[in-house]
Enzyme design. Sequence first.
Site, PDB file in Angstrom:
ATOM      1  N   GLU A  21     -38.682 -27.160 -23.933  1.00 60.35           N
ATOM      2  CA  GLU A  21     -38.168 -27.791 -22.706  1.00 60.35           C
ATOM      3  C   GLU A  21     -38.392 -29.026 -22.380  1.00 60.35           C
ATOM      4  OE1 GLU A  21     -40.652 -24.516 -20.829  1.00 60.35           O
ATOM      5  OE2 GLU A  21     -38.809 -24.420 -19.663  1.00 60.35           O
ATOM      6  N   LYS A  98     -35.497 -22.486 -11.008  1.00 58.05           N
ATOM      7  CA  LYS A  98     -35.196 -22.723 -12.575  1.00 58.05           C
ATOM      8  C   LYS A  98     -34.242 -21.691 -13.147  1.00 58.05           C
ATOM      9  CE  LYS A  98     -38.027 -24.353 -16.362  1.00 58.05           C
ATOM     10  NZ  LYS A  98     -39.590 -24.306 -16.881  1.00 58.05           N
TER      11      LYS A  98
HETATM   12  N1  LIG Z   1     -45.918 -20.817 -11.955  1.00 58.00           N
HETATM   13  C1  LIG Z   1     -45.450 -21.255 -12.869  1.00 58.00           C
HETATM   14  N2  LIG Z   1     -45.297 -20.422 -14.204  1.00 58.00           N
HETATM   15  C2  LIG Z   1     -44.498 -20.893 -15.320  1.00 58.00           C
HETATM   16  C3  LIG Z   1     -43.903 -21.992 -15.402  1.00 58.00           C
HETATM   17  C4  LIG Z   1     -43.930 -23.031 -14.251  1.00 58.00           C
HETATM   18  O1  LIG Z   1     -43.606 -24.048 -14.117  1.00 58.00           O
HETATM   19  N3  LIG Z   1     -44.790 -22.452 -12.963  1.00 58.00           N
HETATM   20  N4  LIG Z   1     -43.271 -22.692 -16.410  1.00 58.00           N
HETATM   21  C5  LIG Z   1     -43.278 -21.773 -17.425  1.00 58.00           C
HETATM   22  C6  LIG Z   1     -42.189 -21.989 -18.686  1.00 58.00           C
HETATM   23  O2  LIG Z   1     -41.964 -23.468 -18.568  1.00 58.00           O
HETATM   24  C7  LIG Z   1     -40.937 -21.043 -18.433  1.00 58.00           C
HETATM   25  O3  LIG Z   1     -40.311 -21.372 -17.123  1.00 58.00           O
HETATM   26  C8  LIG Z   1     -39.925 -21.405 -19.695  1.00 58.00           C
HETATM   27  O4  LIG Z   1     -40.370 -20.561 -20.507  1.00 58.00           O
HETATM   28  C9  LIG Z   1     -43.564 -20.298 -17.535  1.00 58.00           C
HETATM   29  N5  LIG Z   1     -44.414 -19.915 -16.362  1.00 58.00           N
END
Ligand SMILES: Nc1nc2c(c(=O)[nH]1)N=C([C@H](O)[C@@H](O)CO)CN2
Length: 117
Positions: A21, A98
Amino acid sequence: MDKILIRKLQVDAIIGIHDYEKQQKQPVWLDMDLSFDCLPAAQSDDIRDALDYFKVCERVSHFVASTRYELIEALAEAVTEVVLNEFACEQIELTLYKPNAVANTETVGIQINRWKQ
Ligand SMILES: Nc1nc2c(c(=O)[nH]1)N=C([C@H](O)[C@@H](O)CO)CN2
């Protein structure tokens, strides 16, 4: 209080905790509800009295496209700071999605409310 509404502003950004990412941009979508007194613009019919949603979208798109964050929480907070610092709105409700983050979901995201200090 009146609101200017922006729905599903689409921007590609570097956002995520994983190495893949950090190497390639991915889409984020933004919904913004911007608290603003719309009566002066309604009475004058003059864009100079309005909260110009085109300028908000242009600025937020350029900002998000230039950032690198791991968490959507951090990106969302930064977007609200830009909007409140640079535009006349008193409050912003931001929903940041996202869509490619989790398989078998339409999208995941976060919603935050912030006010001018
Ligand atoms: N509360 C969140 N949990 C997760 C995030 C985030 O930005 N905030 N990001 C991820 C990973 O980047 C996911 O989007 C890709 O595998 C996981 N959990």
